[in-house]
Design a protein around this motif. Structure first.
Motif, PDB file in Angstrom:
ATOM      1  N   VAL A  54      37.142  31.466  37.687  1.00  0.00           N
ATOM      2  CA  VAL A  54      35.863  32.020  37.022  1.00  0.00           C
ATOM      3  C   VAL A  54      36.089  32.275  35.844  1.00  0.00           C
ATOM      4  O   VAL A  54      35.583  33.742  36.199  1.00  0.00           O
ATOM      5  N   TYR A  55      35.525  31.658  34.917  1.00  0.00           N
ATOM      6  CA  TYR A  55      34.950  32.216  33.396  1.00  0.00           C
ATOM      7  C   TYR A  55      33.307  32.012  33.914  1.00  0.00           C
ATOM      8  O   TYR A  55      32.840  31.029  33.281  1.00  0.00           O
ATOM      9  N   LEU A  56      32.574  33.002  33.393  1.00  0.00           N
ATOM     10  CA  LEU A  56      31.352  32.923  34.068  1.00  0.00           C
ATOM     11  C   LEU A  56      30.151  33.724  32.484  1.00  0.00           C
ATOM     12  O   LEU A  56      30.405  34.721  32.149  1.00  0.00           O
ATOM     13  N   LEU A 104      32.749  33.419  45.149  1.00  0.00           N
ATOM     14  CA  LEU A 104      33.501  32.670  43.248  1.00  0.00           C
ATOM     15  C   LEU A 104      34.705  34.148  43.120  1.00  0.00           C
ATOM     16  O   LEU A 104      34.630  35.276  43.102  1.00  0.00           O
ATOM     17  N   HIS A 105      35.434  33.480  42.467  1.00  0.00           N
ATOM     18  CA  HIS A 105      36.570  34.482  41.633  1.00  0.00           C
ATOM     19  C   HIS A 105      36.656  34.486  40.380  1.00  0.00           C
ATOM     20  O   HIS A 105      37.494  33.796  39.823  1.00  0.00           O
ATOM     21  N   VAL A 106      35.312  35.587  39.896  1.00  0.00           N
ATOM     22  CA  VAL A 106      35.430  35.685  38.918  1.00  0.00           C
ATOM     23  C   VAL A 106      35.470  37.048  38.352  1.00  0.00           C
ATOM     24  O   VAL A 106      35.805  37.683  38.095  1.00  0.00           O
ATOM     25  N   VAL A 107      37.000  35.611  37.260  1.00  0.00           N
ATOM     26  CA  VAL A 107      37.522  36.411  35.757  1.00  0.00           C
ATOM     27  C   VAL A 107      37.582  37.646  35.381  1.00  0.00           C
ATOM     28  O   VAL A 107      37.737  38.283  34.345  1.00  0.00           O
ATOM     29  N   ALA A 108      35.906  37.051  34.737  1.00  0.00           N
ATOM     30  CA  ALA A 108      36.469  37.220  33.281  1.00  0.00           C
ATOM     31  C   ALA A 108      34.161  36.440  32.274  1.00  0.00           C
ATOM     32  O   ALA A 108      34.373  35.547  33.786  1.00  0.00           O
ATOM     33  N   ALA A 110      33.117  43.185  39.828  1.00  0.00           N
ATOM     34  CA  ALA A 110      33.488  44.258  40.480  1.00  0.00           C
ATOM     35  C   ALA A 110      33.233  43.776  41.965  1.00  0.00           C
ATOM     36  O   ALA A 110      34.736  44.013  42.657  1.00  0.00           O
ATOM     37  N   GLU A 111      32.180  43.477  42.829  1.00  0.00           N
ATOM     38  CA  GLU A 111      32.856  42.724  43.677  1.00  0.00           C
ATOM     39  C   GLU A 111      33.829  41.840  44.022  1.00  0.00           C
ATOM     40  O   GLU A 111      34.625  41.682  45.019  1.00  0.00           O
ATOM     41  N   SER A 112      33.541  40.965  43.260  1.00  0.00           N
ATOM     42  CA  SER A 112      34.607  39.554  42.855  1.00  0.00           C
ATOM     43  C   SER A 112      36.568  40.012  42.890  1.00  0.00           C
ATOM     44  O   SER A 112      36.737  39.389  44.181  1.00  0.00           O
ATOM     45  N   ARG A 113      36.373  40.991  42.403  1.00  0.00           N
ATOM     46  CA  ARG A 113      37.663  41.521  42.109  1.00  0.00           C
ATOM     47  C   ARG A 113      38.392  41.914  43.817  1.00  0.00           C
ATOM     48  O   ARG A 113      39.187  42.290  43.453  1.00  0.00           O
ATOM     49  N   ASN A 114      37.750  42.485  44.198  1.00  0.00           N
ATOM     50  CA  ASN A 114      38.008  43.019  45.352  1.00  0.00           C
ATOM     51  C   ASN A 114      37.449  42.702  46.765  1.00  0.00           C
ATOM     52  O   ASN A 114      37.706  43.055  47.344  1.00  0.00           O
ATOM     53  N   LEU A 115      37.225  40.958  46.747  1.00  0.00           N
ATOM     54  CA  LEU A 115      37.592  39.901  47.415  1.00  0.00           C
ATOM     55  C   LEU A 115      38.929  40.088  47.943  1.00  0.00           C
ATOM     56  O   LEU A 115      39.901  40.273  47.906  1.00  0.00           O
TER      57      LEU A 115
END
Ligand code: MN
Ligand code: MN
Length: 281
Positions: A200-202, A240-244, A276-281
């Motif tokens: 996901v890009y938010l 969600l997998h928020v990457v940017a 940051a939370e998404s990155r460490n899922l």
């Protein structure tokens, strides 16, 4: 370095960071009130008014590997150069396996950031929170504008990969396009089911907030959501997998801006915690 040159708690180097902030001082296509080029510095200034700890995320900026890369060196009148700088910067941060967060700047800056992110993450979904559709094919004959950015994004990622929230303004054609492609999500809690594990890009245009909360924006639109509603929407993206992502259209009044700078800075803070939370899922 004084406090205005860096976002609150951003004391990691770019190479070791999990999340990297980038200021994009571009407002070259602003059609109503320009000044979003001063947004990044205003956000850094007002970030000092915030706590580093977030209760809902139970996380502290001091514990994160957060870097502030400063502002891109761009000219507000030169979109091609700005687009190239944004694309390269996002590409580089993603290569370092960190999450880039752009601080705008106007909304057109989202396009090269999405292009770079989509190249690194096939199947990218763009979640777009805004008062405006931004789905015009052109604005006064111009195809690249803050008013057309999501049309260009939709062409890039596909109409089934654009989800919009908080929209209350657009032309008849924009509403028709949105209806046809079912882009508008009214119940924020349904985001996770629709998106699943896709990257996901938010993108958060701050004018999604009501002008009573966020008066310092380029195109204020009455009838907006409250800060708590926006916060709830951000929290709904947990898991969600928020990457940017980006936070755009903060247009501070001259000087260091008024108190809605604290609102802009806090939206950035919550996006930092989310990614940051998404990155460490
Ligand atoms: Mn917008
Ligand atoms: Mn808008």
């Amino acid at each position: 370095m004084n406090a205005h040159q860096r976002y609150l708690g951003a004391d990691s180097s770019i190479d070791e960071a999990d999340v990297v902030l980038v200021g994009v001082p571009f407002d070259g296509t602003a059609s109503f009130r320009p000044g979003a080029r001063f947004g990044p510095q205003g956000i850094r200034f007002w970030s000092d008014a915030l706590e580093t700890y977030s209760r809902p995320f139970n996380a502290d900026l001091e514990d994160l590997k957060l870097a502030d890369a400063g502002d891109l060196r761009i000219l507000p009148a030169d979109w091609q150069r700005a687009a190239g700088e944004i694309h390269q910067t996002v590409e580089k941060i993603l290569q370092l396996e960190a999450v880039p967060i752009m601080m705008g700047g106007e909304h057109l800056i989202t396009l090269p950031a999405v292009e770079a992110t989509a190249a690194a993450f096939p199947g990218l979904v763009v979640v777009h929170m805004d008062a405006h559709m931004d789905l015009r094919d052109d604005y006064e004959g111009v195809g690249l504008s803050h008013a057309t950015v999501m049309r260009r994004v939709m062409e890039k990622v596909g109409s089934d990969s654009l989800l919009q929230y908080g929209i209350r303004s657009g032309t008849r054609e924009e509403w028709a396009l949105s209806d046809e492609n079912d882009t508008l999500i009214s119940d924020i809690e349904t985001f996770p089911d629709i998106i699943g594990d896709r990257p996901v890009y938010l993108s958060i245009d701050l004018d999604v907030l009501d002008p009573s909360i966020m008066p310092e924006t380029g195109t204020p639109e009455p009838g907006g959501i409250s800060f708590s509603q926006l916060h709830k929407a951000i929290l709904a993206c947990r898991g969600l997998h928020v990457v940017a992502g980006d936070v755009v259209e903060y247009c501070p009044i001259p000087g260091w801006g008024g108190p809605s700078g604290a609102v802009a800075a806090k939206v950035v803070r919550e996006l930092i915690f989310l990614t940051a939370e998404s990155r460490n899922l």
